[in-house]
Design a protein around this motif. Structure first.
Motif, PDB file in Angstrom:
ATOM      1  N   VAL A 172       0.833  -1.198   0.000  1.00  0.00           N
ATOM      2  CA  VAL A 172       0.000   0.000   0.000  1.00  0.00           C
ATOM      3  C   VAL A 172       0.871   1.253   0.000  1.00  0.00           C
ATOM      4  CG1 VAL A 172      -1.659   1.356   1.324  1.00  0.00           C
ATOM      5  CG2 VAL A 172      -2.000  -1.102   1.039  1.00  0.00           C
ATOM      6  N   ARG A 211      -7.348   7.403   1.927  1.00  0.00           N
ATOM      7  CA  ARG A 211      -6.648   6.606   2.919  1.00  0.00           C
ATOM      8  C   ARG A 211      -6.921   7.159   4.311  1.00  0.00           C
ATOM      9  NH1 ARG A 211      -0.249   4.827   3.354  1.00  0.00           N
ATOM     10  NH2 ARG A 211      -0.700   2.872   4.465  1.00  0.00           N
ATOM     11  N   THR A 234      -6.736  -3.139   5.212  1.00  0.00           N
ATOM     12  CA  THR A 234      -5.967  -1.910   4.967  1.00  0.00           C
ATOM     13  C   THR A 234      -6.850  -0.713   5.318  1.00  0.00           C
ATOM     14  OG1 THR A 234      -6.636  -1.377   2.697  1.00  0.00           O
ATOM     15  CG2 THR A 234      -4.936  -3.076   2.975  1.00  0.00           C
ATOM     16  N   LEU A 236      -7.042   1.724   2.999  1.00  0.00           N
ATOM     17  CA  LEU A 236      -7.150   2.306   1.664  1.00  0.00           C
ATOM     18  C   LEU A 236      -8.522   2.016   1.077  1.00  0.00           C
ATOM     19  CD1 LEU A 236      -5.639   3.840  -0.592  1.00  0.00           C
ATOM     20  CD2 LEU A 236      -5.012   1.607  -1.546  1.00  0.00           C
TER      21      LEU A 236
END
Length: 395
Positions: free
Chosen positions: A34, A56, A83, A85
């Motif tokens: 990432v 993000r 994540t 994201l």
């Protein structure tokens, strides 16, 4: 919105979008994927006809507000598993330019109009800034940027006491470089003048196009409104001010071409309505009209137009004009963005104008209802209305 397995064309073949390649790497337990992905790509990621928006951070929900007619608004982003994201992919045809914000929801609280922290590109307007998604093929016109070789014109503040408006009305007056009292100049009167100067680079555009000989040296009056939603909506005192006070005021004080062919009245959105309605009330005072994304809302039947009370006088005016169209100028340059709600009424007005015998040049852009769209049309408009160097005949 496209699915997460969308492929994009490249050199005659298809390949996975960058966001999907990242997801494959995450499945291989690549802990730094990432970070490298964010460092490598500028958001939104443009790949062929696709744009991938990225966010993000911690959130319960992330949405893109884009104001593109034809796409869902908002578009929900999805989070890559394990994540922080978030992403969403939409189709964005070549040459498109889209302004957008994020809505971020955390703990049931929605934060609105958030610019994209991963995208340095911003557009500015009277209500703030927006992030910009530029598709393949779109570039900021060089003629809208400062050119140190171009001799600058001057801006000065002038005002007159308006009986029609019952107030002192000020404006910024543009005089071209090498202005000479012995010459004669076309006149451009611009509604929402300060916004055109601040957000559409109007002075820079004039300096550059006049310097390059693409536009005839001209005088421009950048006139700010009072209550624009009233004065620009087919308001008789405003029209009287423009045609019977402002034009004579400027003509008496400056070496202007005192014929309709040497005058152009322009405006965008409600300013487009003000330009047309002034010309309808005072036909043939202006040889040309420059109408950008005019708010030409009308109803064929019934009274429901969806614009709210401020549009009621506009709809009444446009309905009346469409019922009895007539020539009010020699030429009209008309433009609208295909991503804005006004595209349908603007398309409808083209044939209405042409049926009167007026010459109409109509241009659509893959853009929305915003100042940079209107800036980007100025070269095509002004070189057609007031072409430079031995091309403009004043008859």
């Amino acid at each position: 919105m496209t699915s997460s397995t969308t492929t994009a064309p490249s050199s005659g073949q298809t390949h996975k979008l960058a966001i999907n390649r990242l997801r494959d790497r995450l499945g291989s337990s690549d802990a730094g994927a990432v970070e490298r992905f964010i460092a490598r790509h500028t958001a939104p990621i443009i790949e062929g006809r696709f744009a991938t928006f990225l966010w993000r951070g911690d959130a319960d929900e992330v949405l893109v507000r884009h104001r593109v007619v034809g796409l869902p608004d908002p578009v929900s982003l999805r989070r890559l598993p394990d994540t922080d994201l978030w992403y969403a992919t939409i189709e964005l045809p070549e040459g498109s330019r889209v302004e957008y914000h994020f809505d971020i929801v955390r703990g049931g609280v929605r934060e609105e109009y958030v610019n994209d922290p991963l995208n340095p590109r911003l557009a500015h307007g009277p209500f703030g800034s927006s992030s910009v998604a530029a598709a393949s093929g779109y570039v900021v016109p060089t003629w809208s940027l400062h050119d140190r070789e171009a001799r600058p014109g001057s801006l000065e503040w002038v005002s007159l006491r308006s009986k029609a408006l019952r107030r002192e009305q000020g404006m910024q007056l543009y005089l071209p470089a090498r202005f000479r009292a012995v010459s004669r100049y076309p006149l451009l009167i611009c509604h929402d003048g300060e916004d055109y100067l601040n957000y559409a680079s109007a002075k820079t555009v004039l300096d550059n196009l006049i310097h390059r000989g693409e536009v005839a040296p001209l005088v421009a009056a950048f006139v700010p409104p009072g209550n624009r939603l009233v004065e620009y909506a087919n308001h008789a005192p405003h029209a009287r001010f423009v045609a019977r006070e402002l034009v004579p005021f400027l003509t008496e004080r400056l070496p202007l071409i005192d014929r309709a062919s040497g005058r152009c009245l322009m405006g965008s959105s409600f300013g487009g309505v003000a330009s047309l309605s002034t010309a309808v009330r005072y036909p043939q005072v202006f040889g040309s009209l420059l109408l950008e994304s005019g708010s030409f809302v009308f109803t064929d039947i019934g009274a429901e137009h969806g614009g709210g009370p401020v549009f009621d006088p506009v709809v009444k005016f446009v309905n009346a004009y469409r019922a009895r169209p007539r020539p009010v100028a020699e030429r009209i340059y008309q433009t609208c963005g295909i991503y804005e709600p006004l595209i349908t009424p603007n398309r409808s007005m083209v044939s209405t104008f042409r049926d009167t015998g007026m010459e109409v040049r109509y241009v659509e852009a893959r853009d929305g209802h915003n100042w940079e769209n209107w800036r980007d049309r100025l070269r095509d408009a002004l070189t057609w209305i007031f072409p430079g160097e031995q091309k403009f005949v004043y008859e």
